[in-house]
Design a protein around this motif. Structure first.
Motif, mmCIF file in Angstrom:
data_model
loop_
_atom_site.group_PDB
_atom_site.id
_atom_site.type_symbol
_atom_site.label_atom_id
_atom_site.label_comp_id
_atom_site.label_asym_id
_atom_site.label_seq_id
_atom_site.Cartn_x
_atom_site.Cartn_y
_atom_site.Cartn_z
ATOM 1 N N GLN A 229 17.972 0.486 6.540
ATOM 2 C CA GLN A 229 18.739 -0.560 5.843
ATOM 3 C C GLN A 229 17.824 -1.710 5.436
ATOM 4 N N GLN A 230 16.922 -2.060 6.369
ATOM 5 C CA GLN A 230 16.000 -3.159 6.050
ATOM 6 C C GLN A 230 15.144 -2.808 4.836
ATOM 7 N N GLN A 231 14.672 -1.551 4.814
ATOM 8 C CA GLN A 231 13.806 -1.180 3.705
ATOM 9 C C GLN A 231 14.583 -1.142 2.388
ATOM 10 N N PRO B 288 6.122 2.685 2.199
ATOM 11 C CA PRO B 288 7.479 2.178 2.442
ATOM 12 C C PRO B 288 8.210 2.996 3.497
ATOM 13 N N THR B 289 7.701 4.194 3.778
ATOM 14 C CA THR B 289 8.384 5.036 4.757
ATOM 15 C C THR B 289 7.639 5.057 6.077
ATOM 16 N N GLY B 290 6.530 4.330 6.124
ATOM 17 C CA GLY B 290 5.648 4.388 7.292
ATOM 18 C C GLY B 290 6.325 3.994 8.587
ATOM 19 N N ALA B 291 7.296 3.111 8.492
ATOM 20 C CA ALA B 291 7.931 2.637 9.719
ATOM 21 C C ALA B 291 9.299 3.279 9.920
ATOM 22 N N LEU B 292 9.567 4.335 9.141
ATOM 23 C CA LEU B 292 10.900 4.959 9.218
ATOM 24 C C LEU B 292 10.793 6.391 9.737
ATOM 25 N N ASP B 293 11.885 6.859 10.307
ATOM 26 C CA ASP B 293 11.880 8.261 10.721
ATOM 27 C C ASP B 293 11.957 9.164 9.492
ATOM 28 N N PHE C 92 6.984 -3.442 1.347
ATOM 29 C CA PHE C 92 5.978 -3.326 2.407
ATOM 30 C C PHE C 92 6.385 -2.302 3.457
ATOM 31 N N GLN C 93 5.368 -1.829 4.166
ATOM 32 C CA GLN C 93 5.643 -0.874 5.230
ATOM 33 C C GLN C 93 6.585 -1.465 6.277
ATOM 34 N N PHE C 94 6.336 -2.731 6.651
ATOM 35 C CA PHE C 94 7.167 -3.353 7.702
ATOM 36 C C PHE C 94 8.224 -4.285 7.120
ATOM 37 N N PHE C 95 8.644 -3.995 5.933
ATOM 38 C CA PHE C 95 9.779 -4.668 5.252
ATOM 39 C C PHE C 95 9.542 -6.133 4.919
ATOM 40 N N TYR C 96 9.093 -6.890 5.957
ATOM 41 C CA TYR C 96 8.854 -8.320 5.762
ATOM 42 C C TYR C 96 10.046 -9.046 5.167
ATOM 43 N N LEU C 97 11.193 -8.792 5.755
ATOM 44 C CA LEU C 97 12.350 -9.600 5.352
ATOM 45 C C LEU C 97 12.235 -10.940 6.079
ATOM 46 N N LEU C 98 12.749 -11.992 5.462
ATOM 47 C CA LEU C 98 12.721 -13.284 6.138
ATOM 48 C C LEU C 98 13.833 -13.281 7.188
ATOM 49 N N PRO C 99 13.459 -13.456 8.458
ATOM 50 C CA PRO C 99 14.418 -13.216 9.546
ATOM 51 C C PRO C 99 15.604 -14.182 9.552
ATOM 52 N N VAL D 244 1.890 3.915 -2.221
ATOM 53 C CA VAL D 244 0.860 4.328 -1.271
ATOM 54 C C VAL D 244 1.570 5.054 -0.147
ATOM 55 N N THR D 245 1.072 6.218 0.179
ATOM 56 C CA THR D 245 1.699 6.945 1.283
ATOM 57 C C THR D 245 0.708 7.854 1.974
ATOM 58 N N HIS D 246 1.018 8.165 3.197
ATOM 59 C CA HIS D 246 0.242 9.113 3.979
ATOM 60 C C HIS D 246 0.812 10.501 3.848
ATOM 61 N N ASP D 247 2.091 10.520 3.495
ATOM 62 C CA ASP D 247 2.847 11.754 3.605
ATOM 63 C C ASP D 247 2.757 12.570 2.331
ATOM 64 N N ALA D 248 1.961 13.629 2.339
ATOM 65 C CA ALA D 248 1.723 14.439 1.144
ATOM 66 C C ALA D 248 3.013 15.064 0.637
ATOM 67 N N LYS D 249 3.821 15.489 1.565
ATOM 68 C CA LYS D 249 5.042 16.175 1.140
ATOM 69 C C LYS D 249 5.958 15.232 0.372
ATOM 70 N N LEU D 250 6.115 14.060 0.940
ATOM 71 C CA LEU D 250 6.987 13.081 0.284
ATOM 72 C C LEU D 250 6.426 12.704 -1.064
ATOM 73 N N ALA D 251 5.092 12.549 -1.121
ATOM 74 C CA ALA D 251 4.455 12.119 -2.353
ATOM 75 C C ALA D 251 4.664 13.151 -3.447
ATOM 76 N N THR D 252 4.402 14.368 -3.111
ATOM 77 C CA THR D 252 4.437 15.394 -4.145
ATOM 78 C C THR D 252 5.851 15.718 -4.587
ATOM 79 N N ARG D 253 6.800 15.458 -3.717
ATOM 80 C CA ARG D 253 8.164 15.760 -4.131
ATOM 81 C C ARG D 253 8.633 14.839 -5.244
#
Ligand SMILES: Nc1ncnc2c1ncn2[C@@H]1O[C@H](COP(=O)(O)OP(=O)(O)OP(=O)(O)O)[C@@H](O)[C@H]1O
Ligand SMILES: [Mg+2]
Lengths: 773, 262
Positions: B163-165, B185-190, B109-116, B214-223
């Motif tokens: 690390q969480q991701q 998966p990279t949405g919440a990462l730098d 998930f974008q926000f990892f959703y680890l059990l805290p 699923v991604t927004h980032d075309a560059k990452l996707a195409t690579r």
């Protein structure tokens, strides 16, 4: 203010389930509390009202028949009594009505009025002829005898027949189910009904103000020294009679108060849990509320109001219900005292209870709500919910080491994730389970004691002879019956024990009295002449320990006695002695048994036996099947306990349910994640159930020792109030499997209650929950 | 890195010529949410082969997550059918879907959703434990492969986003799923951390893991992805199978500019 109400109402509608939990727990707690307080505030009253109204005697003394009546009359001045009644000639008579026989103390009196012991005629009239008699209403009601019925006196050879012409309420004796009763006739009628053994004089004294127990003892001592030795046969104080009247209500009130406090504590725990939970789950909302202009104080109000509104309704219904519930009990006691029943409650008291209930709930709600008020808006608004609880780690590890399935391990961790909430929940479970333990145990203890007092299972038939029919004949008749397995005969004698004010009622047995079912609290039952056993109150008053020897006096003759054991006997509030009849062998005149406890061979037809033996000598023998039924007050206490246990168990379930509901809602996001990872609906339910089960299990395990000691304490309080110590067997009324079963049952109920939030969690749509983030 | 694995996987994605390698099949799938006026998905048909690394792109609200959730069996289509590994998800009950996810799907998930309240290792182990199996050795191995073996006993709150991701990815892989789904998966990462995570996914794919991203980032996707599906208003508007990452890049840039011109 309007905004606060609107917001609180809207929240209430949203949290219907929780409002219901609040409503029910507060309702139950308030109803129990109101019943207790109403009883407590009223029970002392009716007796005192009636005592004043009927000019009750502070002290009543019985004198031997050979005492000079002039001298007796003079004692009133000697002890400084402001008014007196008597001396009245009196005689203990036996009469037959139908096929039953009864004993009463017939007292000769010209009229029901006077300066002391005014008799309140509730039906019929005062006797005008020598063959007329008036009974106490309590006696008539208990034995179903009414005005117009004819009684055949069997204690004198002429066996005259008397007609019941009236019923009275006498404030100076206990109720018929707890004490022996008087009856009244014209003084002229008495000589014909008296025998040297059975007659005495009765004298009533009233003092200017209500004396204390020691003051009464001093007066009695003074009275005794003013008369020839041995003139006083017995004495009775208004304090003892008052306590007989109040004992049921006292015990009941004690039980009710204790468990109302329980119920209230549990309610406070639930309310605090709930508000904390609402605050935690509404973090963002709080932020928004603050942002739109609610002051911190107003935020607190919104949260407190959500709780107070259902609590208000619950207090209203609860106080009303409690007041109503106490009425039958109050009506009962005013009836016994001959007072007209009028609904007894005070609006002021009810209002006070109402306000008190609301206040407690409001405080319990406000303290955790303060947290919401103090929250900084920006912190609240940026975090959707409070930091999640992270307790329960150790538990989870322990559970994992036990190789329990993962959903169970996760559920166990959740149960204690918020330690404070878990602790509050444990309190509710604890109180619920402990009450159930008491409600299971106490009736059994009562039954044990009742069985011992009534010889249940030990003997089946009780035969009483009148003095006209000799002991040897009774024994011959009984031994001639093929079903007779054992006969224990007994007689009575008053023994003066050093240090004890009143002569002590002593039961003298012939035969194997150790098999009559008397309980031994400490030491052993007597086994030889000279050995005696006594209940705690007598031992206490006479400063006797087991093993002590002392010299008693019977009929003015010394009696060498050794105390070998402590027994349980509530007669005369624990002032009695039990010994072998041979112990009295040296005392003249010889005491003859008059009561026969007959044990039948197993499988015998008791009623056939009773009919056959009674037919031998219908007038002179009273034969009846031993009555082993529990007395009404005990039944009432048992019932009230059962209801309280139900209430507290429900509150306990409410506590678990509430906590699991809160935990589940707070953790729904985690649960959705778990579902996304492949947790099946069943596993979700198992997880939620496990956390409820663990709370109930821990609460239940802690509750068992608590419940057992509470049972112990209540037993002691009740035994002590009747002048006894609890027999060890009355403590040990639980089976080993029950000690396991009760907490397990709690676990089962808690898991069942957890199914509601569990199924809700299992059904939630993962996408919606995660989407909402 | 074995280049042949990569190419085999790539060739496997060549239009479903081999029935055995078909993994995901969506047929005329529509999804209308309760209260939704228009569908989140409107008649989407899609085939994904085993071994493919497919990226789904599109503007916000176009239905990407919805598509992924349907493939994961987290939600049900309003009409049409979703089959994964030959299994029609519509025929499965709630418990069946849970079992299906547990056995076949890894979800990141974008926000990892680890059990805290669980440690990294415990988080990774959850899907295995829900199956009733203990896989501590494999979990540690996965943490090692993802370069985070030393944070095994730390709680999520004390981990960086990257690390969480990685922990979330290890968790998604613990049951060796046939299909790895990743929703931004990279949405919440730098950017830098995002790059690392994508690198990791690419490596997994080269080792044979089928991935739907699923991604927004075309560059990452195409690579990294060899196939880029573009979604708009609940419809697939473009499906680019690229022989080389560069090609994919230009293809995607074309779609993006179209998108921008709308
Ligand atoms: N649980 C839901 N309930 C109602 N509507 C929803 C729900 N989830 C998504 N939608 C709607 O469905 C449409 C598609 O949403 P979806 O989350 O699939 O878009 P997305 O492409 O993933 O967007 P983003 O890039 O912002 O994540 C949107 O209009 C959205 O508002
Ligand atoms: Mg999305």
């Amino acid at each position: 203010m309007r905004a606060i109400f609107i917001k609180a109402l809207a929240d209430l509608r949203r949290r219907r389930l929780q409002a219901t939990v609040i409503f029910l727990t507060v309702l139950f707690a308030m109803a129990a509390g109101t019943t207790a307080v109403t009883l407590m505030s009223q029970t002392r009253d009716p007796y005192q009202v009636a005592f004043e109204k009927q000019r009750g005697a502070h002290l009543q003394v019985a004198f031997r028949p050979n005492t000079d009546p002039q001298l007796i009359q003079g004692t009133a001045a000697t002890i400084g009594a402001s008014a007196y009644g008597g001396p009245y000639p009196a005689s203990n008579i036996q009469f037959r009505f139908g096929d039953r026989k009864f004993y009463v103390d017939a007292v000769g009196r010209d009229n029901p009025g006077g300066a002391v012991e005014v008799l309140n005629i509730t039906s019929g009239r005062w006797p005008v002829a020598n063959d007329e008699i008036v009974l106490t209403r309590s006696f008539s009601e208990l034995n179903k005898i009414s005005v117009g019925d004819r009684l055949k006196v069997t204690s004198v050879a002429q066996t005259p027949t008397l007609t019941v012409v009236g019923e009275v309420v006498d404030i100076d004796e206990g109720s018929a189910d707890l004490s022996s009763q008087r009856a009244w006739m014209l003084p002229a009628a008495l000589p014909a009904l008296s025998t040297p053994d059975s007659s005495f004089y009765l004298m009533d004294y009233r003092f200017p103000s209500d004396p204390t127990g020691p003051q009464l003892q001093t007066s009695l001592g003074l009275l005794k020294t003013s008369l020839p030795p041995g003139s006083v046969a017995g004495a009775l104080t208004y304090l003892l009679i008052g306590s007989i009247f109040n004992i049921t209500n006292q015990i009941l009130t004690g039980v009710l108060v204790a468990f109302s406090v329980f119920a209230l504590a549990a309610t406070v725990a639930i309310v605090a849990t709930l508000v904390t939970g609402i605050v935690i789950s509404a973090y963002r909302e709080i932020g928004i509320m603050r942002a739109v202009g609610f002051t911190p104080y107003q935020v607190v109000q919104v949260f407190a109001l959500q709780i107070v509104m259902p609590a208000l309704a619950a207090c209203l219904v609860g106080v009303t219900a409690g007041t109503l519930a106490s009425q039958p009990l109050l009506a009962n006691s005013s009836h016994a005292l001959g007072l007209a029943y009028r609904p007894t409650f005070s609006i002021g008291l009810d209002l006070l209870l109402f306000a008190g209930g609301i206040l407690v709930v409001a405080v319990a709600a406000t303290v955790p709500a303060l947290r919401a008020g103090m929250l900084k808006p920006i912190v609240a608004i940026t975090k959707a919910s409070a930091p999640r609880g992270s307790g329960g780690r150790m538990l989870r590890h322990a559970a994992a080491r036990l190789r329990l399935p993962r959903p169970v391990v996760l559920g166990i961790g959740d149960a204690f994730a918020r330690p404070l909430r878990a602790a509050l929940t444990l309190i509710t479970v604890l109180l619920g389970v402990a009450t159930v333990v008491v409600a299971v145990g106490l009736p059994r203890s009562f039954e044990l004691i009742n069985n011992s007092e009534t010889g249940a299972g030990k003997y089946q038939v009780v035969v009483t002879r009148s003095s006209a029919y000799p002991d040897s004949d009774v024994m011959r008749v009984l031994n001639a019956q093929p079903e007779t397995a054992r006969v224990v005969a007994s007689g009575g004698q008053n023994v003066i024990v050093p240090g004890v004010g009143d002569p002590v009622n002593t039961r003298l047995f012939r035969g194997d009295s150790s098999r009559l079912g008397y309980m031994v609290v400490a030491g052993r039952w007597y086994s030889a002449p000279g050995e005696v056993v006594a209940p705690a109150a007598l031992m206490h008053d006479a400063h006797l320990k087991i093993g002590d020897s002392f010299t008693g006096t019977a009929n003015g003759q010394p009696l060498q006695l050794r105390l070998v054991g402590e027994t349980y006997d509530i007669n005369n509030l624990g002032h009695s002695l039990f010994m072998d009849i041979a112990t009295m062998a040296s005392v003249t005149p010889a005491v003859e048994p008059f009561l026969y406890d007959v044990t039948l061979a197993p499988g015998s037809d008791v009623s056939a036996y009773v009919r056959r033996v009674a037919a031998v000598e219908p007038d002179l023998l009273d034969v009846r099947a031993s009555d082993t039924s529990t007395i009404a007050p005990v039944k009432i206490i048992d019932l009230v306990l059962l209801i309280l246990a139900g209430v507290l168990a429900l509150i306990g379930v409410g506590g678990v349910f509430n906590t699991v509901l809160l935990n589940t809602r707070e953790r729904i996001h985690d649960t959705a994640t778990l579902k996304a990872l492949g947790m099946s609906p069943r596993q979700v339910i198992v997880m939620v159930g496990a956390s409820a089960g663990l709370l109930a299990l821990v609460g239940g395990l802690v509750a068992m020792p608590l419940g057992l000691s509470l049972h112990h304490v209540l037993n002691d309080v009740i035994s002590n109030s009747a002048g006894n110590e609890t027999p060890p067997v009355a403590y040990a009324v639980f089976n080993a499997y029950e000690l396991v079963l009760i907490p397990l049952l709690g676990v089962g109920v808690a898991i069942a209650a957890a199914l509601i939030p569990g199924r809700w969690a299992a059904r939630t749509n993962v996408v919606e929950v995660l989407h909402a983030e | 890195m074995d280049g042949r694995t990569f190419f085999r996987a790539f060739r496997g994605g060549g239009g479903g010529k081999n029935g055995m390698s078909e993994l995901v099949r969506l047929t005329e799938v529509t999804k209308v949410y309760q209260g939704g006026i228009t569908g989140a998905l409107n008649g989407v048909s899609l085939l994904v082969e085993k071994g493919e690394f497919t990226a789904i792109m599109g503007p916000s609200g176009s239905g990407k997550s919805t598509l992924l959730n349907l493939v994961a069996g987290l939600d049900r289509p309003t009409s049409g059918s979703v089959a994964v590994g030959g299994m029609d998800l519509g025929k499965l009950g709630e418990a069946g879907l849970a079992r299906f996810r547990r056995d076949n799907i890894g979800f990141v998930f974008q926000f990892f959703y680890l059990l805290p309240n669980l440690t990294s290792l415990e988080n990774v182990l959850i899907p295995a434990q829900l199956k009733g199996s203990e896989a501590t050795a494999r979990a540690r191995e996965l943490l090692g492969q993802l370069g985070i073996q030393d944070i095994a006993d730390r709680f999520p709150a004390r981990l960086s986003g990257g690390q969480q991701q990685r922990v979330a990815i290890a968790r998604a892989l613990i049951n060796s799923p046939t299909l790895l789904l990743a929703d931004e998966p990279t949405g919440a990462l730098d950017t830098h951390t995002g790059d690392q995570v994508m690198e990791l996914l690419g490596k997994l794919n080269r080792d044979g893991q089928t991935i739907l991203l699923v991604t927004h980032d075309a560059k990452l996707a195409t690579r990294h992805a060899a196939r880029v599906i573009s979604v708009m208003d609940g419809k697939i508007v473009d499906d680019a199978r690229l022989e080389s990452p560069e090609r994919a890049a230009s293809e995607v840039i074309r779609v993006r500019s179209e998108e921008a011109s709308r």
